[in-house]
Write an enzyme that holds these catalytic residues in place. Sequence first.
Site, mmCIF file in Angstrom:
data_model
loop_
_atom_site.group_PDB
_atom_site.id
_atom_site.type_symbol
_atom_site.label_atom_id
_atom_site.label_comp_id
_atom_site.label_asym_id
_atom_site.label_seq_id
_atom_site.Cartn_x
_atom_site.Cartn_y
_atom_site.Cartn_z
ATOM 1 N N TYR A 14 0.848 -1.195 0.000
ATOM 2 C CA TYR A 14 0.000 0.000 0.000
ATOM 3 C C TYR A 14 0.879 1.239 0.000
ATOM 4 C CZ TYR A 14 -3.599 3.373 1.207
ATOM 5 O OH TYR A 14 -4.461 4.453 1.187
ATOM 6 N N LYS B 105 3.151 9.932 8.407
ATOM 7 C CA LYS B 105 2.835 9.461 9.760
ATOM 8 C C LYS B 105 3.714 10.107 10.838
ATOM 9 C CE LYS B 105 0.090 5.866 7.907
ATOM 10 N NZ LYS B 105 0.142 4.845 6.915
ATOM 11 N N ASP C 75 9.334 3.087 0.662
ATOM 12 C CA ASP C 75 8.204 3.790 1.264
ATOM 13 C C ASP C 75 8.262 3.538 2.770
ATOM 14 O OD1 ASP C 75 5.856 4.815 2.163
ATOM 15 O OD2 ASP C 75 4.562 3.796 0.723
HETATM 16 C C1 LIG Z 1 -0.326 5.223 5.358
HETATM 17 C C2 LIG Z 1 0.565 4.889 4.217
HETATM 18 C C3 LIG Z 1 0.588 5.652 3.040
HETATM 19 C C4 LIG Z 1 -0.409 6.747 2.789
HETATM 20 O O1 LIG Z 1 -0.281 7.799 3.675
HETATM 21 P P1 LIG Z 1 -1.530 8.803 3.866
HETATM 22 O O2 LIG Z 1 -1.006 9.848 4.777
HETATM 23 O O3 LIG Z 1 -2.644 7.980 4.435
HETATM 24 O O4 LIG Z 1 -1.874 9.325 2.516
HETATM 25 C C5 LIG Z 1 1.542 5.382 2.096
HETATM 26 N N1 LIG Z 1 2.433 4.388 2.262
HETATM 27 C C6 LIG Z 1 2.421 3.612 3.362
HETATM 28 C C7 LIG Z 1 3.447 2.553 3.508
HETATM 29 C C8 LIG Z 1 1.484 3.830 4.363
HETATM 30 O O5 LIG Z 1 1.450 3.043 5.430
#
Ligand SMILES: *Cc1c(COP(=O)(O)O)cnc(C)c1O
Length: 448
Positions: A143, A264, A235
């Site tokens: 994701y 985050k 990521d």
């Molecule tokens: C939460 C998440 C995202 C997306 O971040 P948002 O602030 O919700 O847009 C992208 N990559 C990873 C690995 C995530 O856990």
Amino acid sequence: MNDEHSRALYDRALSVMPGGVNSAVRAAIEPYPFFVQKGDGGHVIDADGNRYVDWVLGLGPLLLGHDLPEQVRAEVQRAASEGPMYGAPTEIEVDLAEFVVRHVPSVEKIRFVNSGTEATTSAVRLARGHTGRNKIVVMQGGYHGAQETTLVEGDADDPKPSSAGIPQSFAEHTIPVPFNDEDAMRAAFEEHGDDIAAVLTEPILGNYGIVYPEEGYHEFLREITDEHGSLLIFDEVITGFRVGGLGCAQSKFGVTPDLTTFGKIVGGGFPVGAIGGKAEIMEGFTPAGDVFQAGTFSGHPVTMAAGLETLKFAAENDVYDHVNGLGDRLRRGLTDIAADQAPNYTVTGTDSMFKVIFTRDGPAPSSLEEQCPAGCRQDPTCPRYDYSPKNAADVKNADTDRWRRIFWGEMKEQGVFLSQNQFECQFVSYAHTEADVEETLEAYKEAL
Ligand SMILES: *Cc1c(COP(=O)(O)O)cnc(C)c1O
């Protein structure tokens, strides 16, 4: 447990919000989610006054828990009271950028944005602009936010959008492969190597049950991308400043990506994202380069203050020792409970992340003594190795309905708030205590 206020609020929400929520996963709980009234340390209290030990923690951002330490709260309030934002640069953006550059080995320059989605969208555009290539390799089930390039499923030969509203022609530039599968990655490069701009992966799959990389997998990704002139993008929206402490997961694994996306934790609980990496590549963003990137709220002073003070607090206190220590106790306790009561199940996670995956096959309980003691490490000598989930398909094949429909509710009834489905991971914060861990292990004993 009384839940009439939550039910009434969800009833109102359904009239004015699609599915009654602002982010899909929040409604995964049936028949309706509880509405949170407020946080308290490592706990949340819902609209009906029920208290839960909170291992969801905003789905990742709250390293310190719900009560911000005094220095964090004071700086957030100062930034908010000086006028929320300006559309002109401020000192605090430079401070946070310097902090990240100092602590994360691969990051020489950084740009702040407003969400993880925005970070991965911009990183992908930058990789395409930098290489002049089109295709992005992603991990199946990985994701990277709600964006067109990565909402793609299927496999390398047959990629398809995983959401309505995305043209098939967009999906054709994305190559999904299974995590931990070197052969599939080699095949993708053999077929498309000249047109692969980047491989984009989480260092640890954190949105699909928590899947740890096999020994050497990231080194392999580093080599194959170098060989073909493609970029490696980590990521680290979840793992950043959570796994591997202030150096992030890339320092734990000793692999240097070209670009890293953050989100985050780096915003201390406020909306945030960031793209960091080698100066030469980062200079591709406008106005230095020609890859367009902009945002009204980017580098928002309140977010920057919250992020900087959170990370400074973590640098100056025993935050990582505390959260990783409790994470270890949770994973060890869960490993023992699973061995007794559900030997098929796999305990996963590292540092302050944890999950129990309801895998269907497993070794006999008598052979479990030699297993990974505190979360699956994909160790070939572990009796669980042949059964441990190594990619998203393996997690999906677990008993995900039992997790969501039966187990989650039994934990909630005992006052433990776990993430809304089998796939999202769970987190420990600085505000959690040993008593929270014990209470949670007792609840698992009842529910498993
Ligand atoms: C939460 C998440 C995202 C997306 O971040 P948002 O602030 O919700 O847009 C992208 N990559 C990873 C690995 C995530 O856990």
